[in-house]
Design a protein around this motif. Structure first.
Motif, PDB file in Angstrom:
ATOM      1  N   ARG A 224       0.852  -1.190   0.000  1.00 57.10           N
ATOM      2  CA  ARG A 224       0.000   0.000   0.000  1.00 57.10           C
ATOM      3  C   ARG A 224       0.885   1.235   0.000  1.00 57.10           C
ATOM      4  O   ARG A 224       2.026   1.224   0.486  1.00 57.10           O
ATOM      5  CB  ARG A 224      -0.909   0.019   1.233  1.00 57.10           C
ATOM      6  CG  ARG A 224      -0.159  -0.060   2.544  1.00 57.10           C
ATOM      7  CD  ARG A 224      -1.093  -0.086   3.741  1.00 57.10           C
ATOM      8  NE  ARG A 224      -1.758   1.192   3.919  1.00 57.10           N
ATOM      9  CZ  ARG A 224      -1.229   2.215   4.600  1.00 57.10           C
ATOM     10  NH1 ARG A 224      -0.032   2.115   5.160  1.00 57.10           N
ATOM     11  NH2 ARG A 224      -1.888   3.327   4.719  1.00 57.10           N
ATOM     12  N   LEU A 225       0.364   2.321  -0.582  1.00 56.53           N
ATOM     13  CA  LEU A 225       1.082   3.589  -0.532  1.00 56.53           C
ATOM     14  C   LEU A 225       0.970   4.158   0.878  1.00 56.53           C
ATOM     15  O   LEU A 225      -0.138   4.290   1.417  1.00 56.53           O
ATOM     16  CB  LEU A 225       0.505   4.579  -1.543  1.00 56.53           C
ATOM     17  CG  LEU A 225       1.001   4.446  -2.987  1.00 56.53           C
ATOM     18  CD1 LEU A 225       0.219   5.376  -3.894  1.00 56.53           C
ATOM     19  CD2 LEU A 225       2.477   4.736  -3.093  1.00 56.53           C
ATOM     20  N   ALA A 226       2.097   4.492   1.454  1.00 54.58           N
ATOM     21  CA  ALA A 226       2.105   5.025   2.815  1.00 54.58           C
ATOM     22  C   ALA A 226       1.816   6.519   2.841  1.00 54.58           C
ATOM     23  O   ALA A 226       1.628   7.099   3.914  1.00 54.58           O
ATOM     24  CB  ALA A 226       3.460   4.751   3.471  1.00 54.58           C
ATOM     25  N   GLU A 227       1.765   7.141   1.665  1.00 54.74           N
ATOM     26  CA  GLU A 227       1.565   8.589   1.574  1.00 54.74           C
ATOM     27  C   GLU A 227       1.114   8.911   0.162  1.00 54.74           C
ATOM     28  O   GLU A 227       1.122   8.053  -0.715  1.00 54.74           O
ATOM     29  CB  GLU A 227       2.892   9.304   1.866  1.00 54.74           C
ATOM     30  CG  GLU A 227       4.005   8.891   0.908  1.00 54.74           C
ATOM     31  CD  GLU A 227       5.378   8.873   1.540  1.00 54.74           C
ATOM     32  OE1 GLU A 227       5.469   9.245   2.720  1.00 54.74           O
ATOM     33  OE2 GLU A 227       6.335   8.473   0.870  1.00 54.74           O
ATOM     34  N   ASP A 228       0.710  10.153  -0.062  1.00 50.44           N
ATOM     35  CA  ASP A 228       0.364  10.580  -1.414  1.00 50.44           C
ATOM     36  C   ASP A 228       1.589  10.489  -2.321  1.00 50.44           C
ATOM     37  O   ASP A 228       2.727  10.713  -1.879  1.00 50.44           O
ATOM     38  CB  ASP A 228      -0.129  12.030  -1.407  1.00 50.44           C
ATOM     39  CG  ASP A 228      -1.553  12.150  -0.883  1.00 50.44           C
ATOM     40  OD1 ASP A 228      -2.157  11.113  -0.562  1.00 50.44           O
ATOM     41  OD2 ASP A 228      -2.046  13.293  -0.794  1.00 50.44           O
ATOM     42  N   TRP A 229       1.321  10.194  -3.591  1.00 49.79           N
ATOM     43  CA  TRP A 229       2.397  10.230  -4.585  1.00 49.79           C
ATOM     44  C   TRP A 229       2.798  11.682  -4.816  1.00 49.79           C
ATOM     45  O   TRP A 229       1.954  12.547  -5.025  1.00 49.79           O
ATOM     46  CB  TRP A 229       1.943   9.615  -5.897  1.00 49.79           C
ATOM     47  CG  TRP A 229       3.047   9.566  -6.906  1.00 49.79           C
ATOM     48  CD1 TRP A 229       3.333  10.492  -7.854  1.00 49.79           C
ATOM     49  CD2 TRP A 229       4.037   8.543  -7.019  1.00 49.79           C
ATOM     50  NE1 TRP A 229       4.440  10.113  -8.564  1.00 49.79           N
ATOM     51  CE2 TRP A 229       4.894   8.923  -8.077  1.00 49.79           C
ATOM     52  CE3 TRP A 229       4.282   7.350  -6.341  1.00 49.79           C
ATOM     53  CZ2 TRP A 229       5.983   8.134  -8.470  1.00 49.79           C
ATOM     54  CZ3 TRP A 229       5.361   6.566  -6.733  1.00 49.79           C
ATOM     55  CH2 TRP A 229       6.189   6.960  -7.791  1.00 49.79           C
ATOM     56  N   ARG A 230       4.110  11.953  -4.765  1.00 53.03           N
ATOM     57  CA  ARG A 230       4.625  13.309  -4.959  1.00 53.03           C
ATOM     58  C   ARG A 230       5.314  13.382  -6.322  1.00 53.03           C
ATOM     59  O   ARG A 230       6.389  12.802  -6.499  1.00 53.03           O
ATOM     60  CB  ARG A 230       5.599  13.673  -3.850  1.00 53.03           C
ATOM     61  CG  ARG A 230       4.948  13.818  -2.469  1.00 53.03           C
ATOM     62  CD  ARG A 230       5.989  13.794  -1.361  1.00 53.03           C
ATOM     63  NE  ARG A 230       6.613  12.483  -1.252  1.00 53.03           N
ATOM     64  CZ  ARG A 230       7.894  12.282  -0.950  1.00 53.03           C
ATOM     65  NH1 ARG A 230       8.710  13.312  -0.764  1.00 53.03           N
ATOM     66  NH2 ARG A 230       8.382  11.063  -0.852  1.00 53.03           N
ATOM     67  N   PRO A 231       4.704  14.069  -7.296  1.00 53.41           N
ATOM     68  CA  PRO A 231       5.328  14.175  -8.616  1.00 53.41           C
ATOM     69  C   PRO A 231       6.752  14.723  -8.505  1.00 53.41           C
ATOM     70  O   PRO A 231       7.011  15.677  -7.787  1.00 53.41           O
ATOM     71  CB  PRO A 231       4.411  15.147  -9.362  1.00 53.41           C
ATOM     72  CG  PRO A 231       3.087  15.000  -8.691  1.00 53.41           C
ATOM     73  CD  PRO A 231       3.403  14.764  -7.239  1.00 53.41           C
ATOM     74  N   GLY A 232       7.660  14.067  -9.220  1.00 51.43           N
ATOM     75  CA  GLY A 232       9.056  14.468  -9.187  1.00 51.43           C
ATOM     76  C   GLY A 232       9.822  13.917  -8.009  1.00 51.43           C
ATOM     77  O   GLY A 232      11.046  14.041  -7.955  1.00 51.43           O
ATOM     78  N   ALA A 233       9.135  13.298  -7.060  1.00 54.21           N
ATOM     79  CA  ALA A 233       9.804  12.765  -5.873  1.00 54.21           C
ATOM     80  C   ALA A 233       9.514  11.277  -5.695  1.00 54.21           C
ATOM     81  O   ALA A 233      10.429  10.467  -5.607  1.00 54.21           O
ATOM     82  CB  ALA A 233       9.386  13.546  -4.628  1.00 54.21           C
ATOM     83  N   GLY A 234       8.214  10.891  -5.633  1.00 53.13           N
ATOM     84  CA  GLY A 234       7.868   9.489  -5.467  1.00 53.13           C
ATOM     85  C   GLY A 234       7.049   9.259  -4.217  1.00 53.13           C
ATOM     86  O   GLY A 234       6.272  10.108  -3.787  1.00 53.13           O
ATOM     87  N   ALA A 235       7.231   8.118  -3.579  1.00 54.92           N
ATOM     88  CA  ALA A 235       6.458   7.753  -2.389  1.00 54.92           C
ATOM     89  C   ALA A 235       7.078   6.499  -1.789  1.00 54.92           C
ATOM     90  O   ALA A 235       8.021   5.913  -2.326  1.00 54.92           O
ATOM     91  CB  ALA A 235       4.989   7.521  -2.737  1.00 54.92           C
ATOM     92  N   ARG A 236       6.513   6.077  -0.641  1.00 57.46           N
ATOM     93  CA  ARG A 236       6.927   4.836   0.007  1.00 57.46           C
ATOM     94  C   ARG A 236       5.801   3.804  -0.093  1.00 57.46           C
ATOM     95  O   ARG A 236       4.628   4.135   0.042  1.00 57.46           O
ATOM     96  CB  ARG A 236       7.249   5.071   1.487  1.00 57.46           C
ATOM     97  CG  ARG A 236       8.504   5.858   1.752  1.00 57.46           C
ATOM     98  CD  ARG A 236       8.714   6.059   3.248  1.00 57.46           C
ATOM     99  NE  ARG A 236       7.586   6.764   3.849  1.00 57.46           N
ATOM    100  CZ  ARG A 236       6.796   6.251   4.789  1.00 57.46           C
ATOM    101  NH1 ARG A 236       6.998   5.011   5.234  1.00 57.46           N
ATOM    102  NH2 ARG A 236       5.796   6.958   5.290  1.00 57.46           N
ATOM    103  N   LEU A 237       6.194   2.570  -0.334  1.00 57.73           N
ATOM    104  CA  LEU A 237       5.281   1.447  -0.261  1.00 57.73           C
ATOM    105  C   LEU A 237       5.553   0.681   1.028  1.00 57.73           C
ATOM    106  O   LEU A 237       6.717   0.441   1.362  1.00 57.73           O
ATOM    107  CB  LEU A 237       5.479   0.495  -1.451  1.00 57.73           C
ATOM    108  CG  LEU A 237       5.182   1.011  -2.855  1.00 57.73           C
ATOM    109  CD1 LEU A 237       5.628  -0.011  -3.890  1.00 57.73           C
ATOM    110  CD2 LEU A 237       3.704   1.310  -3.016  1.00 57.73           C
ATOM    111  N   THR A 238       4.516   0.327   1.736  1.00 58.53           N
ATOM    112  CA  THR A 238       4.673  -0.504   2.924  1.00 58.53           C
ATOM    113  C   THR A 238       3.844  -1.772   2.758  1.00 58.53           C
ATOM    114  O   THR A 238       2.799  -1.769   2.101  1.00 58.53           O
ATOM    115  CB  THR A 238       4.239   0.234   4.206  1.00 58.53           C
ATOM    116  OG1 THR A 238       2.881   0.669   4.057  1.00 58.53           O
ATOM    117  CG2 THR A 238       5.129   1.436   4.465  1.00 58.53           C
ATOM    118  N   ARG A 239       4.319  -2.852   3.344  1.00 59.41           N
ATOM    119  CA  ARG A 239       3.632  -4.124   3.214  1.00 59.41           C
ATOM    120  C   ARG A 239       2.241  -4.038   3.851  1.00 59.41           C
ATOM    121  O   ARG A 239       2.088  -3.541   4.966  1.00 59.41           O
ATOM    122  CB  ARG A 239       4.455  -5.219   3.874  1.00 59.41           C
ATOM    123  CG  ARG A 239       3.984  -6.628   3.561  1.00 59.41           C
ATOM    124  CD  ARG A 239       5.054  -7.653   3.916  1.00 59.41           C
ATOM    125  NE  ARG A 239       5.528  -7.482   5.282  1.00 59.41           N
ATOM    126  CZ  ARG A 239       6.720  -7.876   5.709  1.00 59.41           C
ATOM    127  NH1 ARG A 239       7.566  -8.434   4.869  1.00 59.41           N
ATOM    128  NH2 ARG A 239       7.076  -7.708   6.968  1.00 59.41           N
TER     129      ARG A 239
END
Length: 513
Positions: A195-210
Motif C-alpha cells: 500500500r502507498l504510505a503517503e500521497d504520490w509526490r510528482p518528481g519525488a515518489g512515495a513509500r510502499l509498505t507491506r
C-alpha cells in the motif's frame, strides 16, 4: 594537554564532517527495506496506465485476476481469481478468491469489479478498450458476493489470459462513489501486497509498505520499498551505480555496454508490451501489389536504427507478434523482417517502382522523428525514390488513422494492455472499427474466429500463428521492433524478475531482513 586533546577532537570532527558532506559513507539501509529509481508515471489510475513506471507501481499495489502461465500454452495462474470457467467460451464465470481486501479494509467483491468496469466505460478511460474491443463484452454482472458473469459477443478462449490486464484492476467502492479520479490517482488504494504510505509526490515518489491485511498469493518480501523518481534513465543508472538506490528500472543507451562491468550478473532484460510497425493503407493503389510492400519491408535496415537513434532499447522484429506474447518462438523465419537490399530493389522494380515520392507519417512530439528520418533516408536510398518524414500534430494524426486516409506509410506504435495475441491481431479483421489499414481478408477472418474459439491456449496459440503467417504474406503492416526493458541492482537484492504485466515484480525481490 587540554589544548592537544581539543585539537585532536577538532580534527576528528572535521573528518566526520567531510565524510558526511562528500557522501563517501552512507547509513546502511534498514533491514527489510530497499529503494527503487523509476520514471514519473503518466498515471496511477489503472485503466489509464500504459508506461513502465505506472505498471511498476500498479503491480505492487494491486493483485490482478490472473497471471500468464509458465511456458508456451500454459494455462494462466489464478491470482485474485479463484477460478475462471466456461463451457462455450462465450459465457464466463469468474469466481474471486476469498478473504481479499482493499487497503482501506473493505472486502474485494464481485460488485467492486463490475462497478469499476462500468466506470471505465462511462468515463472513457483508455483501458476500457480491453472490455469493448478485445473482449467485446456484451454484459457483465455480479451474481454473488464473489462471482462475476461475463458474456461476450462471440466465443473467445483467451479470456483467462486477458483478465490479467492492469486495465481491469478493481477500485474500492469509496473511490467509484466519489468519482475523484485525480485524487485517487494521487493515492491509489488497491488489493495488492503493498500500500502507498503517503500521497504520490510528482518528481519525488512515495513509500510502499507491506499490507498486513493481504490474504492473496505472492505476498511481499520487503517490509518497505522507497520509490524515487529520477529525471531520466541516466540519473537512474548513476543512482544505482553509486549505491544511492538499490535498483534502477531503466538504463540509457550510452551505458548499455557498461552494464556487465558495473553490475556483473545483476542485470535483467525483459520484453516490454510496446511495439512499432509501419502501416500500409489498402486504399493506396501504389501499394496494391504485395511486391511493393515486401520491397519496403526488406529495404529497412532495422539493426542500424537499433544501434543508432534507438539506443539499444528495442528487439528487432522476428515476427509480427512480439516477445511479450507468451507464444514461444516461431517455427519459421519472417522474411519481411530481414534487411535485404538486393531483394528489395528487385521487388520494387517488379512492382513497377510505384511510388517515386514516399511519405512516412508520424505523430509529432512522440520522439519518433529521431528514427523516422533515417528510416526514410534508407527507403529513398534502397528504392531509388524520394522518401520524406511527414510529422503530423498528434490530434490530427489520430484522426488520420481513424479515417484511414494516409497517402503513404504511417507509423503504428502500439502499447499492449494484455498479453493476448488477440488484442494485436483482432483489429485487422475486416470491418473492425480499429482497423487502421483497411485490410480485408475472409481467410484471415476465418482463422481469427477459429483461434478465438479454441478452448486450449496451446491450440489457440498455433492458430494465431497461422493468422500471423497470412499477415506476413499480405503485409498490411510491416513489423519493425518491440521494446525491451533493462534493470540493474546492487548486491543487497536478489530474485529480481519481471512481473506478469511486464514491469519489475517488487513483491518477489529478496532483501536482507
Amino acid at each position: 594537554m587540554c589544548r592537544r586533546v581539543r585539537a585532536v577532537l577538532a580534527s576528528m570532527l572535521l573528518l566526520v564532517t567531510v565524510v558526511a558532506c562528500t557522501g563517501d559513507e552512507r547509513a546502511p539501509a534498514a533491514p527489510g527495506t530497499f529503494s527503487v529509481a523509476l520514471g514519473e508515471p503518466a498515471s496511477l489510475l489503472p485503466a489509464e496506465i500504459t508506461d513502465l513506471p505506472g505498471r511498476l507501481v500498479a503491480d505492487a499495489v494491486w493483485t490482478p485476476l490472473t497471471a500468464p502461465g509458465d511456458g508456451q500454452g500454459a494455462e494462466p495462474e489464478p491470482l485474485a481469481a479463484e477460478s475462471i470457467t466456461s463451457t462455450d467460451q462465450r459465457s464466463w464465470t469468474i469466481r474471486l478468491r476469498a478473504g481479499m481486501r482493499f487497503h482501506d479494509g473493505t472486502p474485494v467483491t464481485a460488485q467492486a469489479y463490475v462497478d469499476t468496469w462500468e466506470a471505465a466505460e462511462r468515463e472513457g478511460w483508455a483501458g476500457a478498450t480491453v472490455l469493448t474491443e478485445t473482449l467485446r463484452a456484451e454484459k457483465f454482472r455480479a451474481t454473488g458476493e464473489r462471482t462475476i458473469e461475463l458474456v461476450l459477443e462471440r466465443p473467445l478462449g483467451q479470456v483467462p489470459l486477458i483478465l490479467g490486464s492492469t486495465a481491469l484492476l478493481p477500485l474500492p467502492p469509496s473511490a467509484v462513489a466519489a468519482r475523484d479520479w485525480a485524487g485517487f490517482a494521487r493515492h491509489p488504494v488497491g488489493n495488492g501486497p503493498y500500500r502507498l504510505a503517503e500521497d504520490w509526490r510528482p518528481g519525488a515518489g512515495a513509500r510502499l509498505t507491506r499490507f498486513e491485511g493481504y490474504r492473496g498469493p505472492r505476498p511481499g518480501t520487503a517490509r518497505e520499498i522507497g520509490l524515487r523518481v529520477a529525471a531520466d534513465a541516466a540519473e537512474q543508472y548513476e543512482l544505482a551505480r553509486t549505491g544511492e538506490v538499490d535498483l534502477a528500472t531503466e538504463v540509457p543507451g550510452d551505458q548499455h555496454h557498461r552494464m556487465a562491468e558495473d553490475f556483473g550478473d545483476r542485470v535483467l532484460m525483459w520484453p516490454l508490451p510496446e511495439l512499432t510497425m509501419l502501416g500500409v493503407p489498402a486504399g493506396d493503389e501504389r501499394f496494391a501489389d504485395a511486391a511493393s510492400r515486401h520491397a519496403i519491408a526488406l529495404a529497412i535496415d532495422r539493426a542500424a536504427l537499433e544501434e543508432g537513434p534507438l539506443g539499444h532499447q528495442v528487439d528487432l522484429a522476428s515476427a509480427l507478434l512480439p516477445p511479450a506474447m507468451p507464444l514461444g518462438h516461431r517455427s519459421g523465419t519472417c522474411r519481411p523482417c530481414n534487411h535485404d537490399p538486393r531483394a528489395a530493389q528487385a521487388l520494387w522494380e517488379q512492382a513497377g517502382k510505384p511510388a517515386p515520392e514516399l511519405a512516412v507519417h508520424f505523430a509529432e512530439g512522440t520522439g519518433q522523428e529521431s528514427w523516422v528520418r533515417p528510416l526514410a533516408e534508407q527507403l529513398g536510398d534502397m528504392l531509388g525514390s524520394t522518401a520524406r518524414p511527414s510529422p503530423v500534430p498528434a490530434a490530427e494524426y489520430r484522426e488520420l488513422l481513424e479515417r484511414g486516409t494516409a497517402d503513404g506509410l504511417f507509423v503504428l506504435s502500439h502499447v499492449l494492455r494484455t498479453r493476448s495475441p488477440h488484442e494485436l491481431l483482432a483489429p485487422l479483421r475486416s470491418g473492425a472499427g480499429s482497423n487502421r489499414t483497411g485490410y480485408a481478408s475472409e481467410g484471415f477472418d476465418q482463422m481469427m474466429a477459429e483461434a478465438g474459439g479454441a478452448a486450449e491456449l496451446g491450440t489457440s496459440g498455433e492458430l494465431y500463428r497461422l493468422a500471423e503467417n497470412q499477415l506476413l504474406r499480405d503485409l498490411p503492416v510491416i513489423p519493425l521492433w518491440s521494446r525491451h526493458g533493462h534493470a540493474v541492482w546492487g548486491e543487497r537484492l536478489g530474485g529480481v524478475t519481471a512481473s506478469p504485466n511486464l514491469a519489475i515484480d517488487l513483491a518477489a525481490i529478496d532483501v536482507p531482513s
